[in-house]
Design a protein around this motif. Sequence first.
Motif, mmCIF file in Angstrom:
data_model
loop_
_atom_site.group_PDB
_atom_site.id
_atom_site.type_symbol
_atom_site.label_atom_id
_atom_site.label_comp_id
_atom_site.label_asym_id
_atom_site.label_seq_id
_atom_site.Cartn_x
_atom_site.Cartn_y
_atom_site.Cartn_z
ATOM 1 N N GLN A 1 43.062 -56.636 -12.945
ATOM 2 C CA GLN A 1 42.123 -55.532 -13.035
ATOM 3 C C GLN A 1 42.602 -54.410 -12.122
ATOM 4 N N LYS A 2 42.545 -53.201 -12.602
ATOM 5 C CA LYS A 2 42.945 -52.034 -11.819
ATOM 6 C C LYS A 2 41.694 -51.335 -11.303
ATOM 7 N N TYR A 3 41.797 -50.780 -10.124
ATOM 8 C CA TYR A 3 40.711 -50.023 -9.509
ATOM 9 C C TYR A 3 41.159 -48.573 -9.427
ATOM 10 N N THR A 4 40.403 -47.704 -10.045
ATOM 11 C CA THR A 4 40.763 -46.295 -10.117
ATOM 12 C C THR A 4 39.799 -45.480 -9.288
ATOM 13 N N VAL A 5 40.363 -44.527 -8.531
ATOM 14 C CA VAL A 5 39.540 -43.587 -7.786
ATOM 15 C C VAL A 5 39.428 -42.337 -8.651
ATOM 16 N N TYR A 6 38.201 -42.005 -9.013
ATOM 17 C CA TYR A 6 37.925 -40.848 -9.857
ATOM 18 C C TYR A 6 37.281 -39.742 -9.046
ATOM 19 N N CYS A 7 37.500 -38.525 -9.480
ATOM 20 C CA CYS A 7 36.723 -37.395 -8.999
ATOM 21 C C CYS A 7 35.760 -37.068 -10.129
ATOM 22 N N THR A 8 34.495 -37.147 -9.836
ATOM 23 C CA THR A 8 33.488 -36.854 -10.843
ATOM 24 C C THR A 8 32.397 -35.987 -10.217
ATOM 25 N N ASN A 9 32.246 -34.819 -10.760
ATOM 26 C CA ASN A 9 31.254 -33.857 -10.266
ATOM 27 C C ASN A 9 31.389 -33.592 -8.768
ATOM 28 N N GLY A 10 32.633 -33.484 -8.298
ATOM 29 C CA GLY A 10 32.893 -33.151 -6.905
ATOM 30 C C GLY A 10 32.867 -34.311 -5.927
ATOM 31 N N LYS A 11 32.584 -35.514 -6.384
ATOM 32 C CA LYS A 11 32.509 -36.694 -5.508
ATOM 33 C C LYS A 11 33.513 -37.741 -5.972
ATOM 34 N N THR A 12 34.007 -38.558 -5.013
ATOM 35 C CA THR A 12 34.920 -39.641 -5.375
ATOM 36 C C THR A 12 34.124 -40.883 -5.752
ATOM 37 N N GLU A 13 34.700 -41.650 -6.652
ATOM 38 C CA GLU A 13 34.057 -42.883 -7.116
ATOM 39 C C GLU A 13 35.137 -43.891 -7.492
ATOM 40 N N VAL A 14 34.982 -45.140 -7.057
ATOM 41 C CA VAL A 14 35.911 -46.220 -7.401
ATOM 42 C C VAL A 14 35.295 -47.011 -8.542
ATOM 43 N N ASP A 15 36.097 -47.233 -9.592
ATOM 44 C CA ASP A 15 35.570 -47.947 -10.763
ATOM 45 C C ASP A 15 36.709 -48.636 -11.494
ATOM 46 N N THR A 16 36.371 -49.614 -12.337
ATOM 47 C CA THR A 16 37.374 -50.325 -13.126
ATOM 48 C C THR A 16 37.413 -49.838 -14.572
ATOM 49 N N ARG A 17 36.546 -48.913 -14.914
ATOM 50 C CA ARG A 17 36.527 -48.403 -16.286
ATOM 51 C C ARG A 17 37.723 -47.488 -16.553
ATOM 52 N N THR A 18 38.038 -47.326 -17.828
ATOM 53 C CA THR A 18 39.126 -46.436 -18.237
ATOM 54 C C THR A 18 38.684 -44.987 -18.057
ATOM 55 N N PRO A 19 39.643 -44.064 -17.985
ATOM 56 C CA PRO A 19 39.271 -42.655 -17.885
ATOM 57 C C PRO A 19 38.367 -42.190 -19.037
ATOM 58 N N GLN A 20 38.614 -42.686 -20.235
ATOM 59 C CA GLN A 20 37.772 -42.314 -21.371
ATOM 60 C C GLN A 20 36.336 -42.796 -21.181
#
Length: 80
Positions: free
Chosen positions: A25-44
Amino acid sequence: MKSVVSICFLAGVLLLGTASGSFAQKYTVYCTNGKTEVDTRTPQQMKSARGGNTYVLATFDYKLDADKFAKKLNGQCPKK
């Protein structure tokens, strides 16, 4: 006796498959609405859940590493 050996063999194959990373499982750090979030979901999946203003900052094999990276950013997305 043959069935016990067969079951042990299948269990070993399943364990080797898991250990080799085929289910990693990969853990991705996303920028969403100006805040960082760690999640395992795909970018889509993240764009669908959080909106189009979502993008990938980094991807890690371990959640601890992803959390450390997000913490270094103080929860804020870097300027593009």
